[in-house]
Design an enzyme around this catalytic site. Structure first.
Site, PDB file in Angstrom:
ATOM      1  CD  GLU A   1      -1.193  -2.324   2.191  1.00  0.00           C
ATOM      2  OE1 GLU A   1       0.017  -2.585   2.026  1.00  0.00           O
ATOM      3  OE2 GLU A   1      -1.913  -2.958   2.977  1.00  0.00           O
TER       4      GLU A   1
ATOM      5  CB  CYS B   1      -0.222  -3.321   8.802  1.00  0.00           C
ATOM      6  SG  CYS B   1       0.797  -2.005   8.099  1.00  0.00           S
TER       7      CYS B   1
ATOM      8  CB  CYS C   1      -0.811   0.183   5.169  1.00  0.00           C
ATOM      9  SG  CYS C   1       0.855  -0.341   4.687  1.00  0.00           S
TER      10      CYS C   1
END
Ligand SMILES: [Zn+2]
Ligand SMILES: [Zn+2]
Length: 151
Positions: A72, A98, A101
């Protein structure tokens, strides 16, 4: 002729990108889309010119591989590098993002996240997405769409 849906088209792109991943722990792909056009893509890998996990092994600290930039992030950074606005864009990812991100996605103005697989979905990430009014939708990748290639 059978056409694949937009969702599956972008999700297929993310899965294709994941094949370029250089981390042996998890292969992730991300595709940023605006107005049904692909504007950027990324996979988790080392910085350009850096050592790869697949060659040198992962560099693990606190159970995370710190060698790689997440898919990302790579996609968002590609937009920064080439001056492409991310405001109002959408992102298709192979795995649930996560926390780092998640925050970068929100801060870049992306308004929708479509993910194919659950991955340690953090409740705080969901909370932040909700707070920021970012649409989060589970879009499982249908591998059957690839069989269309053989026709
Ligand atoms: Zn690694
Ligand atoms: Zn991440």
């Amino acid at each position: 002729m059978e056409r694949i849906t937009w969702d599956q088209y972008f999700m297929a792109q993310s899965h294709l990108l994941a094949l370029r991943s250089t981390c042996t722990r998890l292969a992730v792909g991300a595709t940023i889309v605006r107005d049904k056009r692909i504007i950027a893509g990324g996979y988790n890998g080392s910085i350009a010119g850096g050592a790869h996990c697949i060659d040198e092994g992962c560099y693990v600290i606190d159970n995370h591989c710190v060698r790689t930039i997440h898919a990302e992030m790579n996609a968002i950074i590609q937009c920064a590098k080439f001056g492409v606005p991310t405001e109002g864009a959408e992102i298709y990812v192979t795995h649930f993002p996560c926390l780092h991100c998640c925050k970068a996605i929100i801060q870049s103005g992306i308004r929708a996240v479509y993910y194919a697989q659950d991955y340690k979905n953090h409740p705080y990430a969901l909370e932040l997405f909700q707070q920021a009014n970012v649409l989060v939708r589970h879009v499982p990748f249908d591998r059957e769409v690839l069989s269309l290639l053989q026709k």
